[in-house]
Design a protein around this motif. Structure first.
Motif, PDB file in Angstrom:
ATOM      1  N   GLU A   1     -19.617   1.169  -7.041  1.00  0.00           N
ATOM      2  CA  GLU A   1     -19.529   2.363  -6.202  1.00  0.00           C
ATOM      3  C   GLU A   1     -18.930   1.987  -4.860  1.00  0.00           C
ATOM      4  N   LEU A   2     -17.753   2.536  -4.578  1.00  0.00           N
ATOM      5  CA  LEU A   2     -17.043   2.173  -3.351  1.00  0.00           C
ATOM      6  C   LEU A   2     -17.262   3.173  -2.230  1.00  0.00           C
ATOM      7  N   GLY A   3     -17.884   4.266  -2.522  1.00  0.00           N
ATOM      8  CA  GLY A   3     -18.023   5.295  -1.502  1.00  0.00           C
ATOM      9  C   GLY A   3     -16.817   6.210  -1.494  1.00  0.00           C
ATOM     10  N   PRO A   4     -16.832   7.231  -0.691  1.00  0.00           N
ATOM     11  CA  PRO A   4     -15.727   8.195  -0.677  1.00  0.00           C
ATOM     12  C   PRO A   4     -14.442   7.573  -0.148  1.00  0.00           C
ATOM     13  N   GLU A   5     -13.342   8.023  -0.699  1.00  0.00           N
ATOM     14  CA  GLU A   5     -12.040   7.567  -0.227  1.00  0.00           C
ATOM     15  C   GLU A   5     -11.714   8.266   1.078  1.00  0.00           C
ATOM     16  N   THR A   6     -11.407   7.493   2.089  1.00  0.00           N
ATOM     17  CA  THR A   6     -11.163   8.055   3.423  1.00  0.00           C
ATOM     18  C   THR A   6      -9.708   7.972   3.858  1.00  0.00           C
ATOM     19  N   GLY A   7      -8.853   7.449   3.033  1.00  0.00           N
ATOM     20  CA  GLY A   7      -7.450   7.384   3.405  1.00  0.00           C
ATOM     21  C   GLY A   7      -6.649   6.562   2.414  1.00  0.00           C
ATOM     22  N   GLN A   8      -5.351   6.640   2.535  1.00  0.00           N
ATOM     23  CA  GLN A   8      -4.433   5.857   1.715  1.00  0.00           C
ATOM     24  C   GLN A   8      -3.342   5.274   2.601  1.00  0.00           C
ATOM     25  N   ILE A   9      -2.831   4.136   2.171  1.00  0.00           N
ATOM     26  CA  ILE A   9      -1.763   3.454   2.903  1.00  0.00           C
ATOM     27  C   ILE A   9      -0.557   3.386   1.984  1.00  0.00           C
ATOM     28  N   ALA A  10       0.567   3.910   2.438  1.00  0.00           N
ATOM     29  CA  ALA A  10       1.771   3.979   1.622  1.00  0.00           C
ATOM     30  C   ALA A  10       2.595   2.710   1.763  1.00  0.00           C
ATOM     31  N   HIS A  11       3.367   2.434   0.743  1.00  0.00           N
ATOM     32  CA  HIS A  11       4.262   1.280   0.755  1.00  0.00           C
ATOM     33  C   HIS A  11       5.494   1.615   1.602  1.00  0.00           C
ATOM     34  N   ASP A  12       5.771   0.792   2.594  1.00  0.00           N
ATOM     35  CA  ASP A  12       6.910   1.050   3.475  1.00  0.00           C
ATOM     36  C   ASP A  12       7.989  -0.020   3.368  1.00  0.00           C
ATOM     37  N   GLY A  13       7.908  -0.841   2.332  1.00  0.00           N
ATOM     38  CA  GLY A  13       8.929  -1.866   2.129  1.00  0.00           C
ATOM     39  C   GLY A  13       9.961  -1.420   1.112  1.00  0.00           C
ATOM     40  N   ARG A  14      10.666  -2.367   0.570  1.00  0.00           N
ATOM     41  CA  ARG A  14      11.696  -2.060  -0.413  1.00  0.00           C
ATOM     42  C   ARG A  14      11.061  -1.766  -1.764  1.00  0.00           C
ATOM     43  N   ALA A  15      11.816  -1.131  -2.638  1.00  0.00           N
ATOM     44  CA  ALA A  15      11.353  -0.874  -3.992  1.00  0.00           C
ATOM     45  C   ALA A  15      11.434  -2.159  -4.810  1.00  0.00           C
TER      46      ALA A  15
ATOM     47  N   VAL B   1      -0.198   2.400  -1.958  1.00  0.00           N
ATOM     48  CA  VAL B   1      -0.501   1.099  -2.545  1.00  0.00           C
ATOM     49  C   VAL B   1      -1.941   0.676  -2.273  1.00  0.00           C
ATOM     50  N   LEU B   2      -2.540   1.187  -1.211  1.00  0.00           N
ATOM     51  CA  LEU B   2      -3.913   0.826  -0.862  1.00  0.00           C
ATOM     52  C   LEU B   2      -4.706   2.085  -0.569  1.00  0.00           C
ATOM     53  N   ALA B   3      -5.913   2.138  -1.113  1.00  0.00           N
ATOM     54  CA  ALA B   3      -6.858   3.206  -0.782  1.00  0.00           C
ATOM     55  C   ALA B   3      -7.944   2.619   0.098  1.00  0.00           C
ATOM     56  N   VAL B   4      -8.382   3.403   1.074  1.00  0.00           N
ATOM     57  CA  VAL B   4      -9.404   2.967   2.026  1.00  0.00           C
ATOM     58  C   VAL B   4     -10.701   3.696   1.703  1.00  0.00           C
ATOM     59  N   HIS B   5     -11.802   2.951   1.621  1.00  0.00           N
ATOM     60  CA  HIS B   5     -13.117   3.514   1.338  1.00  0.00           C
ATOM     61  C   HIS B   5     -14.081   3.128   2.451  1.00  0.00           C
ATOM     62  N   GLY B   6     -14.731   4.143   3.037  1.00  0.00           N
ATOM     63  CA  GLY B   6     -15.824   3.874   3.957  1.00  0.00           C
ATOM     64  C   GLY B   6     -15.496   3.855   5.422  1.00  0.00           C
ATOM     65  N   GLY B   7     -14.297   4.254   5.815  1.00  0.00           N
ATOM     66  CA  GLY B   7     -13.994   4.239   7.237  1.00  0.00           C
ATOM     67  C   GLY B   7     -12.526   4.424   7.512  1.00  0.00           C
ATOM     68  N   GLN B   8     -12.144   4.068   8.722  1.00  0.00           N
ATOM     69  CA  GLN B   8     -10.758   4.245   9.159  1.00  0.00           C
ATOM     70  C   GLN B   8      -9.878   3.114   8.628  1.00  0.00           C
ATOM     71  N   ALA B   9      -8.663   3.465   8.273  1.00  0.00           N
ATOM     72  CA  ALA B   9      -7.729   2.477   7.724  1.00  0.00           C
ATOM     73  C   ALA B   9      -7.363   1.438   8.774  1.00  0.00           C
TER      74      ALA B   9
END
Length: 445
Positions: free
Chosen positions: A218-232, A270-278
């Protein structure tokens, strides 16, 4: 039980893996670093040898030992002939050797799988040989520049005695490495050694990840996501230590959304944040690495992908080599047997206080079984050697698979039933069907 890449269906003996930094792992996938380091090293060695030669001649001249200086000049003049020959022939030798080697690699790539080229690129003996060959050539040029036309012992400034001996030693080392390199290249052309190498690296990845496998938490609620900003590109690996450190500072849990080996494009999460600010972008810089192809560094399924590719290439109408497919299937079964009782599914990376800070999705048991068996099973009905070996492998895995707490038998039973159905549809004669579905660890011996 061990992770020592032993034979049989048991898990090999476990060895504590060394933690490789992403930089070190990426340098192993390049071919420029070792030769460059070799050139820098030989330049420093030449400088040290040149200084030693100058100090030796200066000391002898100050002591008035001109006869000894003359003898040293004679010795180096004899060595000059050899060094001149080495200097003129080394680059030609390098070109011929590596041209032949590239042809051999191309043949191996066409016969087995294009993914085997990375074995050649990552080969330590290949890089070391190339580095020493180039270093020997450069050293011979530097030493040639140190020879003087002056032969009067009172006027001689430099006698490259130590430099000449160093060049001779490099030539001897080059010959020894050439023998080892030829042996290594010939092994690369033998399918059994290629398959063994892939299996070795697959177990290396498994040994690094085994202690971090964990059931869903159990990771807790998802509080944000971080997008990929590099090359494909293909997600090659992530910097686990930096991600864990960034998550600990924020008191959150990061979850890697794509799997290692997935193709990612800019703007996708690419990354999901759980439990607080990214964490801030600056803390996540250089934590996600993408490239043009998959690597073994953190990719649990890449070994099975390569083994399946080799088996499929062997079963293609152009090659039609079921024995090679059976060899690849042997190692697929071995890897599945080693992971049959592991939790799989996710890796939990913890900080120094034992708190989970990074969750990384990895292939589960069903994913690994499907990856290793599905495509080969599709080609098995017309090749009784392969179908018999697959039946034996599935039976061995069913014997090893635990029923509780997780049912690992269901995907194996599904593949066995699909194999039986495919053979019954494809093979018209009842006797041939019965023969094709017999269990045989050697296929047909």
């Amino acid at each position: 039980m061990s992770h020592g890449y032993g034979y049989g269906f048991g898990r090999p003996r476990y060895r504590r893996p060394r933690a490789l930094s992403p930089l070190r792992e990426h340098l192993r996938d390049t071919f420029w670093f070792a030769p460059t380091a070799g050139l820098v090293t030989v330049a420093l060695l030449w400088w040290a040898a040149s200084s030693l030669d100058a100090a030796l001649i200066s000391a002898l001249q100050e002591d008035g030992a001109y006869d000894e200086v003359g003898e040293l000049v004679g010795i180096t003049e004899d060595a000059k002939t050899i060094i001149t020959t080495v200097s003129s022939a080394m680059m030609t030798f390098i070109g011929v050797v590596f041209s032949i080697s590239l042809v051999a690699v191309q043949m191996a790539s066409g016969q087995f799988s294009p993914r085997v080229v990375r074995i050649f690129v990552r080969s330590r003996i290949t890089k070391l040989t190339f580095a020493v060959f180039l270093a020997t050539f450069v050293l011979s040029l530097l030493v040639m520049a140190e020879y003087e036309s002056e032969t009067d012992p009172r006027l001689v400034v430099s006698v490259p005695l130590v430099q000449s001996l160093l060049t001779m030693a490099m030539v001897g080392l080059s010959l020894l490495l050439f023998i080892a390199y030829v042996n290594s290249t010939l092994r690369l052309m033998r399918v059994s050694h290629v398959i063994d190498h892939i299996t070795h690296e697959s177990f290396w990845v498994l040994s690094r990840q085994e202690r971090k496998f964990a059931e869903e938490a159990e990771l807790g609620p998802e509080t944000g996501q971080i997008a990929h900003d590099g090359r494909a590109g293909v997600l090659r690996d992530v910097n686990i230590a930096r991600l864990v450190r960034a998550a600990r500072r924020r008191g959150v849990v990061l979850r890697l959304i794509p799997r290692i080996g997935d193709f990612v494009v800019p703007g996708t999460p690419v990354l999901a944040v759980h439990g607080g600010q990214a964490p801030p972008r600056s803390a996540l810089r250089y934590t996600v690495s993408v490239g043009v192809e998959r690597t073994f560094h953190q990719d649990l399924g890449f070994g099975l992908r390569q083994l399946a590719d080799i088996a499929l290439r062997a079963l293609s109408p152009a090659v039609h080599d079921p024995t090679t497919a059976v060899q690849a299937l042997d190692r697929i079964i071995q890897f599945l047997a080693a992971s049959v009782d592991l939790p799989l599914g996710a890796l939990h990376h913890r900080d120094r206080q034992g708190e989970v800070r990074l969750v990384q999705d990895v292939p589960g048991w069903v994913d690994l079984v499907d990856l290793g068996l599905t495509e080969i099973r599709g080609c098995a009905p017309g090749n009784p050697q392969v179908s018999r070996r697959m039946m034996a492998g599935i039976e061995d895995l069913l014997h090893l698979a635990p029923v509780d707490p997780v049912d690992r038998r269901r995907p194996l039973l599904r593949h066995r039933e699909l194999l039986v159905q495919a053979v019954e549809r494809t093979v018209p004669e009842a006797a041939d069907r019965e023969f094709a579905l017999l269990s045989d660890r050697q296929g047909i011996g």
